[in-house]
Motif scaffolding. Structure first.
Motif, PDB file in Angstrom:
ATOM      1  N   ARG A  20       0.817  -1.212   0.000  1.00 24.94           N
ATOM      2  CA  ARG A  20       0.000   0.000   0.000  1.00 24.94           C
ATOM      3  C   ARG A  20       0.854   1.268   0.000  1.00 24.94           C
ATOM      4  N   CYS A  21       2.157   1.126  -0.307  1.00 26.02           N
ATOM      5  CA  CYS A  21       3.023   2.304  -0.288  1.00 26.02           C
ATOM      6  C   CYS A  21       2.676   3.229  -1.459  1.00 26.02           C
ATOM      7  N   ALA A  22       3.120   4.489  -1.346  1.00 24.90           N
ATOM      8  CA  ALA A  22       2.815   5.477  -2.381  1.00 24.90           C
ATOM      9  C   ALA A  22       3.403   5.084  -3.727  1.00 24.90           C
ATOM     10  N   SER A  23       4.586   4.457  -3.721  1.00 29.65           N
ATOM     11  CA  SER A  23       5.219   4.054  -4.971  1.00 29.65           C
ATOM     12  C   SER A  23       4.370   3.014  -5.700  1.00 29.65           C
ATOM     13  N   CYS A  24       3.958   1.989  -4.988  1.00 27.07           N
ATOM     14  CA  CYS A  24       3.164   0.937  -5.626  1.00 27.07           C
ATOM     15  C   CYS A  24       1.807   1.475  -6.089  1.00 27.07           C
ATOM     16  N   ARG A  25       1.220   2.359  -5.306  1.00 27.59           N
ATOM     17  CA  ARG A  25      -0.056   2.946  -5.719  1.00 27.59           C
ATOM     18  C   ARG A  25       0.110   3.779  -6.993  1.00 27.59           C
ATOM     19  N   SER A  26       1.287   4.396  -7.166  1.00 29.18           N
ATOM     20  CA  SER A  26       1.495   5.284  -8.311  1.00 29.18           C
ATOM     21  C   SER A  26       1.552   4.546  -9.639  1.00 29.18           C
ATOM     22  N   VAL A  27       1.875   3.247  -9.630  1.00 28.54           N
ATOM     23  CA  VAL A  27       2.038   2.517 -10.894  1.00 28.54           C
ATOM     24  C   VAL A  27       0.963   1.450 -11.112  1.00 28.54           C
ATOM     25  N   ARG A  28      -0.066   1.438 -10.289  1.00 29.08           N
ATOM     26  CA  ARG A  28      -1.074   0.385 -10.444  1.00 29.08           C
ATOM     27  C   ARG A  28      -1.775   0.467 -11.796  1.00 29.08           C
ATOM     28  N   SER A 125       7.961   8.992 -12.638  1.00 25.07           N
ATOM     29  CA  SER A 125       8.619  10.234 -13.037  1.00 25.07           C
ATOM     30  C   SER A 125       9.979  10.389 -12.354  1.00 25.07           C
ATOM     31  N   GLU A 126      10.073   9.965 -11.113  1.00 23.74           N
ATOM     32  CA  GLU A 126      11.364  10.046 -10.427  1.00 23.74           C
ATOM     33  C   GLU A 126      12.348   9.054 -11.021  1.00 23.74           C
ATOM     34  N   ARG A 130      16.010  10.177 -12.667  1.00 17.77           N
ATOM     35  CA  ARG A 130      17.301   9.629 -12.250  1.00 17.77           C
ATOM     36  C   ARG A 130      18.012   8.909 -13.395  1.00 17.77           C
ATOM     37  N   LEU A 131      17.255   8.164 -14.170  1.00 17.43           N
ATOM     38  CA  LEU A 131      17.889   7.428 -15.266  1.00 17.43           C
ATOM     39  C   LEU A 131      18.534   8.371 -16.271  1.00 17.43           C
ATOM     40  N   ALA A 132      17.985   9.556 -16.413  1.00 17.23           N
ATOM     41  CA  ALA A 132      18.585  10.522 -17.336  1.00 17.23           C
ATOM     42  C   ALA A 132      19.994  10.885 -16.887  1.00 17.23           C
ATOM     43  N   PHE A 133      20.220  11.016 -15.577  1.00 20.69           N
ATOM     44  CA  PHE A 133      21.558  11.315 -15.063  1.00 20.69           C
ATOM     45  C   PHE A 133      22.487  10.112 -15.203  1.00 20.69           C
ATOM     46  N   TRP A 134      21.958   8.915 -14.993  1.00 18.60           N
ATOM     47  CA  TRP A 134      22.797   7.728 -14.912  1.00 18.60           C
ATOM     48  C   TRP A 134      23.122   7.140 -16.276  1.00 18.60           C
ATOM     49  N   THR A 135      22.158   7.073 -17.154  1.00 17.25           N
ATOM     50  CA  THR A 135      22.393   6.405 -18.443  1.00 17.25           C
ATOM     51  C   THR A 135      22.823   7.377 -19.541  1.00 17.25           C
ATOM     52  N   VAL A 303      13.862  20.471  -1.496  1.00 14.60           N
ATOM     53  CA  VAL A 303      13.054  20.682  -0.311  1.00 14.60           C
ATOM     54  C   VAL A 303      12.527  19.324   0.147  1.00 14.60           C
ATOM     55  N   ALA A 304      12.877  18.915   1.361  1.00 12.31           N
ATOM     56  CA  ALA A 304      12.406  17.638   1.908  1.00 12.31           C
ATOM     57  C   ALA A 304      12.700  16.474   0.960  1.00 12.31           C
ATOM     58  N   GLY A 305      13.868  16.539   0.320  1.00 10.46           N
ATOM     59  CA  GLY A 305      14.264  15.472  -0.580  1.00 10.46           C
ATOM     60  C   GLY A 305      13.612  15.534  -1.950  1.00 10.46           C
ATOM     61  N   ARG A 306      12.720  16.483  -2.163  1.00  8.67           N
ATOM     62  CA  ARG A 306      12.079  16.655  -3.474  1.00  8.67           C
ATOM     63  C   ARG A 306      12.804  17.753  -4.238  1.00  8.67           C
ATOM     64  N   VAL A 307      12.909  17.605  -5.544  1.00 10.59           N
ATOM     65  CA  VAL A 307      13.701  18.506  -6.366  1.00 10.59           C
ATOM     66  C   VAL A 307      12.795  19.328  -7.259  1.00 10.59           C
TER      67      VAL A 307
END
Length: 310
Positions: A20-28, A125-126, A130-135, A303-307
């Protein structure tokens, strides 16, 4: 080599069942299936695997080599092989990609894919950010200024952006550990989360660092650099004495030929300091931030870990 990713999630998928975490809810609405990959039309699990610590390698039907991570694994590359494609658990440790680049196992033509995705990332979206920076890291020169308040996550964001580079110099501008035990504890916490292959340079001579850089730089941070510059020039008593240092830093930042990420404090959102020294520092750091922001390809507020891109 033709690599088709039909599923890129961890064995439990994303979303994780019954989570029930926010991440899993975001991709259902658009779930990610567990890992399934076709290599030149052949399922990856049907190719003969060469087991390695942290993963395995295969040779594709066209003769190219592919490296794949186990879930949470950091696969060790084989000697002398430049892989045509790598499937890595970048959520486990993106700096592993930097290590593979440093070893030569991942080259400019290597196709990099993130696999074993799950709720370790906030949302789609996050992940994309991140993948844009890494790959696809930026090519130099490229200057990034990250602003944020105390404990905002700005230093962690700076490290995240450079994690997949093969060689990074961390430029620490703060006081020495011997002079401030509390500062030493903070520095120690930063060192623990840095990739082991990064070099560390303790200096306040940012002009020389920016002029001579041969690889990516992470400067942390501009606030401690300014405090040192004000000490060295006597600007606490004669404020204008530090202005040549600000001019010189701006010119060096503008002329930088490397990929540079600098961290600075956003001091304009708090109360007006009740003492002269505090007001001087706030005003000069605000000036530094504006100068460098005007000369940067990328500026963001954390801010609070959000960019928030600026």
């Amino acid at each position: 080599m033709d690599v088709v990713i039909e599923g890129d999630a961890s064995p439990g998928g994303w979303p994780v069942p019954d989570c029930r975490c926010a991440s899993c809810r975001s991709v259902r609405a658009a779930p990610h299936a567990p890992l399934r990959v076709l290599v030149d039309g052949t399922p990856l699990d049907e190719l003969a695997a060469r087991r390695l610590p942290g993963g395995f390698a295969v040779t594709a039907p066209d003769g190219g080599d592919l490296l794949c991570a186990d879930p949470g694994g950091l696969p060790e590359p084989e000697d002398g092989i430049v892989y045509e494609a790598v499937l890595l658990d970048l959520l486990a440790d993106p700096s592993h990609l930097g290590a593979l680049r440093a070893s030569g196992a991942v080259g400019p033509r290597t196709s990099v894919h993130a696999v074993h995705l799950d709720h370790r990332i906030r949302d789609e979206s996050e992940l994309t950010r991140r993948l844009a920076f890494w790959t696809s890291p930026p090519t130099p020169p490229h200057r990034t200024l990250l602003l944020g308040g105390s404990r905002s996550g700005k230093s962690a964001e700076a490290e995240l952006r450079l994690a997949a580079h093969p060689h990074v110099t961390y430029v620490a501008t703060g006081p020495t550990a011997e002079a401030d035990p509390d500062w030493a504890r903070r520095v120690g916490a930063h060192k623990v989360r840095r990739p082991p292959g990064w070099a560390t340079l303790e200096t306040t001579d940012l002009d020389a660092v920016l002029r001579n850089a041969e690889g990516p730089l992470l400067i942390d941070g501009l606030g401690t650099w300014l405090a040192a510059a004000m000490d060295e020039t006597g600007a606490w008593e004669s404020p204008d004495a530090v202005l040549p240092r600000l001019d010189s830093l701006t010119a060096s930042w503008r002329a930088a030929s490397a990929v540079v990420v600098a961290v600075s404090d956003e001091v304009g959102l708090s109360l007006v300091p009740d003492n002269r020294a505090g007001r001087l520092f706030r005003d000069f750091l605000g000036d530094v931030n504006q100068r460098l922001a005007a000369e940067s390809e990328d500026v963001a507020l954390v801010v609070a870990g959000r960019v928030v891109a600026l």
